[in-house]
Structures are given as C-alpha cells and as structure tokens.
Scaffold this active site. Sequence first.
Site, mmCIF file in Angstrom:
data_model
loop_
_atom_site.group_PDB
_atom_site.id
_atom_site.type_symbol
_atom_site.label_atom_id
_atom_site.label_comp_id
_atom_site.label_asym_id
_atom_site.label_seq_id
_atom_site.Cartn_x
_atom_site.Cartn_y
_atom_site.Cartn_z
ATOM 1 C CE1 TYR A 60 0.634 0.717 4.551
ATOM 2 C CE2 TYR A 60 0.199 -1.631 4.391
ATOM 3 C CZ TYR A 60 0.676 -0.546 5.105
ATOM 4 O OH TYR A 60 1.198 -0.725 6.358
ATOM 5 C CG ASP A 101 2.148 -3.378 20.587
ATOM 6 O OD1 ASP A 101 0.974 -3.642 20.256
ATOM 7 O OD2 ASP A 101 3.045 -3.105 19.765
#
Length: 415
Positions: free
Chosen positions: A211, A289
């Site tokens: 992308y 995370d």
Amino acid sequence: MTRVVIVGGGIGGIATALALEHHGVEHVVLEQAQRIGEVGAGIQLSPNGMRVLALLGVAGALEARAVEPSDHVFRDWRSGENLLTLPLGRAVRDAFDAPYLHAHRADLLDALVAALGGEGVRLGCRVAAVRQDAAGVEAVLDDGSIERGDLLIGADGIHSIVRDRVFAPEQPRASGYAAWRGLVPGERAAALGIERRSHIWLGPGRSVVLYYVSAGRKLNWVGIGPAAAAQRESWSATGSAERLVAEHAGWHPQIVELLAATERPFLTLLYDRHPLPSWVRGRVALLGDAAHAMLPYHAQGAVQSLEDAWVLASCLAEASVPSAGGARRVEALERYERLRRDRATQVQAYSRAAQDWYHLSDPEAIAHRAERFRRLARRGAAGFSSQQEWLYAYDADKAARGDDAEWRAMRWTAR
C-alpha cells in the site's frame, strides 16, 4: 488533581498523553530514547482509529500526509488474478463516518507529538523499577531519580518493563513467521502498475501486502513467511536482498520486480503476547502492545492502542477531580480494563488465527480458498465483511460513555 505517569513515548503513550490533556488530566511521559521517532514502516488506520485521531485533533494533519485506498483486493501469488475485492474509500466513509487511511508510522507519531507539544515529555528516561503504596506510585529511573504520580500507565511496547516489573514476567511468544518489509519510491511502484489500493497477495506459505503511504510518495510492502531466515526481532534489522528475491521465486513479476527495487529490505521475527488475566494491578495499568501485543494480519495493533488511550483518559477524567481519592482512581483503571480488555483480546486471538488462513500451504486448501473468494465475488457478496463491520463500527467515545450497545450486539462471524 490526578497526576498520571506514562511509561513509553510511542504511538500509544503519546496518544494517551494527548487524550489526558484533552480531558484536563495532569501527566508526564517517560521515554527511554533520546528522541521520539518511529521506524520506517507503514501503518493502516481503520475508521475506529481515525475517530480517536479526530477527537485528538490530529486527523486533518494526518490525512494530508496519508493515502486513502479505494479497496482491499486479494490476489493470487502467481497469476495475479483478482480473487476478491472488499470496499474501502468512499464506501467506508459513508458507512462508518470516518476514513480508512494508509500512512507512514513516523507521520502519525509526528502529528501526535506536534499536537501535544514538548510539555510533559521527558526523554532519555529508562525505568528500572515501579513502586506503589497507599499514597501513590513511583517510577524509579536508571539514574536513581524518581517520577511520582497517582497512577502509572505502561505503554512501553511488547517488551514492556512495566509489565515485567509489576505483572508476571513472560517472554513474547514466537509466531514461527518473519516479516520482510521495505519502502519503494511511489513513481517506481506506479510504473509497475500498482494502483492506490490495499493489495493482499496470497501464496503457498507466504503473503505480501502492498500500500502507498506519505501522500503517495512511497509504497510500503510487507512480506510474511517462515521464520528460518530471520535472526532477531527488530524492525531495524536488515536482510539480504538476494535472499528476499530468492524466497519469492515464482511469484508474479509485479511482486518480484517490486522486491528487487527495494534498496534496503528489513527482516524481523514476528511475536505476540499471551493475554494477561488483568491489565491492572493497584495503581498501575497497561495499554497498547504492553497489554495486548498482536500479530499484524488485521492491521489493528496501533489502532487498538488509540482506542485504549481514549477510553482510559475518559475513565480517568471522571476520577481526577481534587476530591477524588486513591480508591476512586483505581476504580477508574478497573473500569478502563472492563471496557477494553474483551475487545482487544478478541482482536489478538483473531490476528493469531489469521496467520494460518493467510499462509495455507496445502494445494487443495489453497484452491478451496481461491474458489470461495471467486464465489463471493460472482454473487456480489463482496460488501463489508462481518470482520470489517465489527472492527470499524467501534466508537471509543461511545464505549467510554457506556453508549455502545449497538456495537456490542455485533458479532464477528466467518462467511
């Protein structure tokens, strides 16, 4: 007034600081690096994350540096056949009132930092220990100095020191796969016929995602396959360009030429974390995370951190009045966990399960997957999947207010 110590100056930590600032909650960010920065990698920002960025006042600045793809397209590794297309672009904006963007991680962090300003960020601060008592919590730094607050948030990533010091120490879980990645000039990618779409190429035991980022000036690609060639877990570790091309021998020429055009490919092992029983221990909570590191297959790692940041700040805003005591502040952390843990844990599990689906190696299973995609495309069933709807429709602000019953009624189902 509540004072919050945030450990970690990445996307999750800076977004949390900005959200707390929005709600008028005092905070300080402790970042171990000498400067705030991100490695050169792309990021996909779905509408659920873009809503948070709009609340933080950075969506407009980011859109100017990002790319809005028209759709997701799944392609066959060898022939290049378009197996299935799922809508993005205007269809996502109309359905979810927010865009789906591709951006450079550094552009996202720059936008967050610019909105926050330099106030309340301490660089070169490595946390060695965390201590808490009835009066507050302390981050003890390597140099012996102490940063004290009413609450402490561990937003320090998959290798979280806060998680190891306050919760049970545990090593990240190896996935058995590694990710190659790189950036190619946008004009070079365009010359290869790569359109401004989200491309997912599926091959035997491997996948490649492409992308555009940086307003189309660069194309970001990530190729995932067996971990044998990777030596360590680091997004800055480089790999051999010859090895990269050799591992993708037989792939469509568009992919092979793209990989060959990458001057400096990177190679890292992929890890996630097992879910914790709780993200909160006394005056300490985990975010992003540090709480729920996940594999990249649903492109939700950073977005889940943004959701965490807004919900946490909203919960703390209600408990930050001068009369609020320690018990009320801890209750606010526990409410944050109740609102966020189930969703993030589900995304974590779905991302882990997707690894096998992306990397089928049995020829019969691969053919079955391709035919299933073709069948969906033929009968016009390629609208939003239940996965997209469940992910994209989530509104962190409504969730924080307890006003998201419509979303909670949704289910992620296979089709």
